[in-house]
Enzyme design. Structure first.
Site, PDB file in Angstrom:
ATOM      1  N   GLU A  76       3.815   9.910   7.201  1.00 34.58           N
ATOM      2  CA  GLU A  76       3.237  11.765   7.244  1.00 34.58           C
ATOM      3  C   GLU A  76       1.358  12.098   8.570  1.00 34.58           C
ATOM      4  O   GLU A  76       0.802  12.039   8.288  1.00 34.58           O
ATOM      5  CB  GLU A  76       2.108   9.795   5.881  1.00 34.58           C
ATOM      6  CG  GLU A  76       2.481   9.603   4.520  1.00 34.58           C
ATOM      7  CD  GLU A  76       1.942   9.237   3.544  1.00 34.58           C
ATOM      8  OE1 GLU A  76       0.596   9.418   3.428  1.00 34.58           O
ATOM      9  OE2 GLU A  76       2.400   8.478   2.960  1.00 34.58           O
ATOM     10  N   PHE A 124       8.628  10.343  -3.037  1.00 36.56           N
ATOM     11  CA  PHE A 124       7.935  12.261  -3.250  1.00 36.56           C
ATOM     12  C   PHE A 124       9.549  12.320  -2.090  1.00 36.56           C
ATOM     13  O   PHE A 124       9.327  11.704  -0.777  1.00 36.56           O
ATOM     14  CB  PHE A 124       7.146  11.686  -2.257  1.00 36.56           C
ATOM     15  CG  PHE A 124       5.644  12.996  -2.087  1.00 36.56           C
ATOM     16  CD1 PHE A 124       5.310  14.272  -3.018  1.00 36.56           C
ATOM     17  CD2 PHE A 124       6.426  13.551  -0.475  1.00 36.56           C
ATOM     18  CE1 PHE A 124       5.349  15.146  -2.967  1.00 36.56           C
ATOM     19  CE2 PHE A 124       5.519  14.522  -0.188  1.00 36.56           C
ATOM     20  CZ  PHE A 124       4.728  15.274  -1.430  1.00 36.56           C
ATOM     21  N   ASN A 162      -2.132  15.157   2.621  1.00 33.27           N
ATOM     22  CA  ASN A 162      -3.255  14.823   2.997  1.00 33.27           C
ATOM     23  C   ASN A 162      -4.328  13.978   2.164  1.00 33.27           C
ATOM     24  O   ASN A 162      -4.699  12.792   2.585  1.00 33.27           O
ATOM     25  CB  ASN A 162      -4.371  15.955   3.118  1.00 33.27           C
ATOM     26  CG  ASN A 162      -5.528  16.223   4.077  1.00 33.27           C
ATOM     27  OD1 ASN A 162      -4.880  15.885   5.150  1.00 33.27           O
ATOM     28  ND2 ASN A 162      -6.611  16.811   3.288  1.00 33.27           N
ATOM     29  N   LEU A 222      10.445  15.402   0.911  1.00 32.22           N
ATOM     30  CA  LEU A 222      10.058  15.860   1.735  1.00 32.22           C
ATOM     31  C   LEU A 222      10.652  15.349   2.683  1.00 32.22           C
ATOM     32  O   LEU A 222      11.581  16.764   3.292  1.00 32.22           O
ATOM     33  CB  LEU A 222       9.160  15.987   2.585  1.00 32.22           C
ATOM     34  CG  LEU A 222       7.883  17.252   3.138  1.00 32.22           C
ATOM     35  CD1 LEU A 222       8.112  18.849   2.159  1.00 32.22           C
ATOM     36  CD2 LEU A 222       7.017  16.461   3.077  1.00 32.22           C
ATOM     37  N   PRO A 265      17.294  14.867   7.234  1.00 31.01           N
ATOM     38  CA  PRO A 265      16.811  14.046   8.251  1.00 31.01           C
ATOM     39  C   PRO A 265      17.049  14.670   9.692  1.00 31.01           C
ATOM     40  O   PRO A 265      16.599  14.437  10.474  1.00 31.01           O
ATOM     41  CB  PRO A 265      18.809  13.933   7.882  1.00 31.01           C
ATOM     42  CG  PRO A 265      18.700  13.972   6.967  1.00 31.01           C
ATOM     43  CD  PRO A 265      17.887  14.942   6.270  1.00 31.01           C
ATOM     44  N   PHE A 288       1.285  23.800  18.323  1.00 30.91           N
ATOM     45  CA  PHE A 288       1.840  23.343  17.487  1.00 30.91           C
ATOM     46  C   PHE A 288       3.623  24.132  17.927  1.00 30.91           C
ATOM     47  O   PHE A 288       4.706  23.638  17.656  1.00 30.91           O
ATOM     48  CB  PHE A 288       2.028  24.008  15.692  1.00 30.91           C
ATOM     49  CG  PHE A 288       0.838  22.764  15.614  1.00 30.91           C
ATOM     50  CD1 PHE A 288       1.440  21.374  15.052  1.00 30.91           C
ATOM     51  CD2 PHE A 288      -0.004  23.798  15.196  1.00 30.91           C
ATOM     52  CE1 PHE A 288      -0.089  21.018  14.421  1.00 30.91           C
ATOM     53  CE2 PHE A 288      -1.281  22.987  14.263  1.00 30.91           C
ATOM     54  CZ  PHE A 288      -0.600  21.272  14.493  1.00 30.91           C
ATOM     55  N   ARG A 336       0.413  -1.364  -0.011  1.00 27.23           N
ATOM     56  CA  ARG A 336      -0.330  -0.100   0.060  1.00 27.23           C
ATOM     57  C   ARG A 336       0.735   1.138  -0.203  1.00 27.23           C
ATOM     58  O   ARG A 336       0.560   2.270  -0.512  1.00 27.23           O
ATOM     59  CB  ARG A 336      -0.934   0.065   0.654  1.00 27.23           C
ATOM     60  CG  ARG A 336      -1.886   0.780   1.148  1.00 27.23           C
ATOM     61  CD  ARG A 336      -1.866   2.285   1.368  1.00 27.23           C
ATOM     62  NE  ARG A 336      -1.351   2.467   2.979  1.00 27.23           N
ATOM     63  CZ  ARG A 336      -0.608   2.603   3.796  1.00 27.23           C
ATOM     64  NH1 ARG A 336       0.164   4.096   2.954  1.00 27.23           N
ATOM     65  NH2 ARG A 336      -0.614   2.660   4.873  1.00 27.23           N
TER      66      ARG A 336
END
Length: 393
Positions: free
Chosen positions: A372, A137, A248, A139, A142, A392, A98
């Protein structure tokens, strides 16, 4: 008296809510995996490799699984529910499968589809949809995972070109990808770039010694003065909201996928409890075992209903709010992991054997729990949505 028999695997009859098309997707993916993958997946996990990835990619392309929820450019253009059902079947086999489909379709392809130029779309999407070109991908870095706005990877202009320098890590598909969507800081904010992986200065060393997602290719991305034409930039991707939009999209697949891992663990535990005898009767006849199986079934079906609701919202005119995706990711991964842990206890010592899928699912979900978006980040996103206060920083 009820005229139908209760299905222990689907006590609420949720599968009856699927359309014929969605059931066809479910059955096609399930039968393919049972024939081509399930006999090998435990061995691949134990070896820490996915040797058939190129063949799997082409087969998934033929099945229409890659970018299946996108329109045009060779993509299937199917509903959010059909895509979710496919993710569930893939992760019921292994989270690594997946993850491959999510990164290919919901991250790399989605980024090009949503933010790319027509030239970029025409160049990459048809081949990616067919499984002829694998994407990744870039993004996470480290030193910066949950805070992508602090990324250090840099893109600077030099004449008519872009020069990229930096590192990314924990990148699914990285060392087998033909193209990488890389996010970098520029003088005008964060931008996305379409980077062919054969570009000089680009390398993707594979990450080894994982105890989770072992049947998955995970890499670093190293960009050492990678020179790209100005046309490599995604023209409609400006600011950190662009990669977050992609994330998302992928998180939606996770919401569905983990219900497959949980379903596999529940079925394994229920079958084992029915066969295994202790003290002269099956484990399933003991009250404590029944409580475990019932609690697992309750959480599995609540998670499935959550996923179905998000599918409805995603396909609606108003769409789905990011906080709603956070709710699904936070709840479903957490409950799927608990279901797998409980299933492990029912199997006893056999629960740690790769002869059964439970420990493999359990280990894999430890990665899904934090990638994610960690549980903490999704909790804070929901907290902000519910209270109006950002916590945050």
């Amino acid at each position: 008296m009820p005229s139908t028999t209760l299905d222990p695997v689907d006590p609420l009859g949720l599968e009856s809510l699927l359309t014929d098309t969605e059931r066809a997707v479910r059955d096609t993916v399930r039968h393919y995996l049972a024939d081509k993958v399930e006999p090998h997946i435990a061995g691949w996990f134990e070896q820490g490799e996915l040797p058939a990835l190129a063949d799997l990619a082409r087969d998934f392309g033929e099945l229409g699984l890659l970018g299946m929820h996108l329109d045009g450019y060779g993509c299937a253009g199917m509903s959010a529910l059909a895509y979710g059902v496919a993710c569930r079947e893939l992760e019921a086999c292994d989270s690594g499968l997946r993850s491959f489909v999510s990164v290919q379709g919901s991250l790399a392809m989605f980024a090009i589809h949503r933010f790319g130029s027509e030239e970029q779309k025409d160049q990459w999407l048809p081949r990616m949809a067919a499984g002829q070109a694998i994407g990744c991908f870039g993004l996470t870095e480290p030193d910066h995972g949950s805070d992508p706005s602090s990324m250090r990877t840099r893109a600077r202009r030099e004449g008519g070109d872009w020069i990229l320098d930096g590192r990314k890590t924990w990148i699914t598909n990285g060392s087998v990808a033909a193209v990488a969507v890389v996010w970098a800081r520029t003088d005008d904010g964060i931008r996305g770039f379409v980077v062919p992986t054969d570009t000089p200065g680009f390398s993707a060393p594979e990450i080894k010694h994982k105890m989770s997602l072992r049947a998955s290719v995970t890499s670093e991305l190293v960009l050492d003065s990678v020179r790209l034409p100005v046309s490599a930039a995604l023209p409609r991707a400006q600011g950190v909201s662009a990669p977050l939009t992609c994330l998302n999209e992928a998180r939606y697949g996770i919401v569905w996928g983990v219900t497959g891992a949980a379903r596999s663990a529940w079925r394994t535990a229920a079958d084992y409890a029915a066969r295994r005898e202790q003290f002269g009767k099956p484990l399933a006849a003991f009250q404590l075992t029944q409580q475990k199986l019932v609690d697992m079934a309750l959480e599995l079906h609540k998670a499935t209903m959550t996923a179905m609701r998000l599918a409805d919202l995603k396909d609606s005119a108003d769409g789905v709010h990011p906080a709603q995706i956070s709710l699904g990711k936070l709840n479903n991964v957490r409950e799927a992991l608990e279901i797998c842990r409980t299933a492990r206890t029912i199997l006893g010592a056999n629960g740690i054997s790769l002869e059964f899928p439970v420990i493999r699912h359990m280990n894999n979900l430890e990665s899904v729990l934090t990638y994610e978006g960690t549980s903490e980040m999704h909790t804070l996103a929901l907290g902000q949505a519910l209270t109006g206060h950002a916590a945050f920083r």
